[in-house]
Design a protein around this motif. Structure first.
Motif: not given
Length: 299
Positions: A79-95
């Motif tokens: 598995e690989l998660f590629i993380i960009g800069s879209g505003p939706s990141i603010r509402k996702q528990a990326v921790d």
């Protein structure tokens, strides 16, 4: 270098850039690199290349091979998660991705501190980002894997060569062409898709380089976060506020570059029976191209 010396060097560089642009030279012309002073010297003729990186005559570092990057994939490497800069990141528990394999694009480097992520690498292709938000790149921990194009390396090395010295630098080549709709999904483009050592397609977004890098590493399940696109001009990136927002060309490049590239990506992943998902809940990119996956459902 003294403050005055750096100022004069910056003024000289600005003048040279305007001069060569007006004369019709590409910013990637070897002569431009030579006159600016920051250069890369290949050690071997074949790809991928190791490079000795210099600021004029001062040695900065020796770049690493992209073939070495998969060795740093965490177990399990599927598995690989590629993380960009879209505003939706603010509402996702990326921790919850702290112990997962992640590629952080541009300003997503803030998630190293803010969400406790330990990325496989930081990926930057745009020199404008390096020029405007060098402070974010300076904050990455020492020995971070940084996959950079040469224009990005030049911008960083010009102001903060210590960032190059203290991290593990991988030089990513770009093809001397944009991938646009006229190129189509043909056998040649599909064959080149997973060969970033030959140069990645430029497609209007750093996410495209991340997707090609994931294909190169043969990771079977790839998840894209922050690929919003549609709100790029109306909302700041998740790490920005209204005052420090950098201009974007995402909407301008969407029809001609981004959408055709994503269709090529979908075709490549389907052909190889790998899976790629868009985890942005507010994306402009149709889910018929890259299917949606609810990030909350990922354990």
């Amino acid at each position: 270098m003294s403050g005055m010396g750096q100022f004069l060097r910056r003024m000289r560089r600005s003048y040279l850039k305007r001069l060569f642009k007006n004369a019709g030279y590409s910013k990637n012309t070897p002569l431009v690199h030579y006159l600016e002073g920051i250069r890369a010297e290949p050690l071997y003729e074949e790809m991928p290349l190791h490079y000795d990186l210099f600021d004029r005559n001062e040695f900065l570092c020796r770049s690493l091979s992209l073939y070495d990057l998969p060795n740093d994939l965490k177990v399990p490497p599927d598995e690989l998660f590629i993380i960009g800069s879209g505003p939706s990141i603010r509402k996702q528990a990326v921790d919850k991705l702290a112990n997962k394999n992640t590629i952080l694009l541009n300003g997503a480097v803030t998630l190293i501190k803010d969400a406790g992520l330990h990325p496989l690498c930081v990926l930057v292709v745009d020199e404008l980002f390096c020029r405007k938000r060098l402070d974010l790149l300076a904050s990455v921990p020492d020995e971070t894997n940084m996959v950079l194009t040469f224009p990005a390396i030049k911008e960083i090395a010009f102001e903060r060569p210590d960032i190059i010295r203290k991290n593990r630098i991988f030089l990513l080549h770009e093809k001397n062409m944009d991938f646009h709709g006229k190129l189509g999904i043909d056998a040649y483009n599909l064959s080149q898709f997973d060969k970033p050592t030959h140069g990645v397609f430029r497609a209007g977004t750093v996410m495209s380089a991340g997707i090609q890098l994931a294909a190169f590493m043969k990771v079977p399940n790839v998840y894209l976060l922050g690929l919003d696109i549609g709100n790029a001009e109306t909302e700041p990136r998740f790490y920005e506020n209204g005052k420090d927002k950098i201009r974007t060309g995402l909407l301008k490049d969407y029809d001609e570059l981004i959408l055709p590239f994503m269709k090529l990506a979908a075709a490549w992943y389907n052909r190889h029976e790998y899976r790629i998902f868009n985890c942005s809940p507010v994306t402009k990119l149709p889910y018929s191209v890259i299917p949606y996956h609810d990030f909350d459902a990922i354990g």
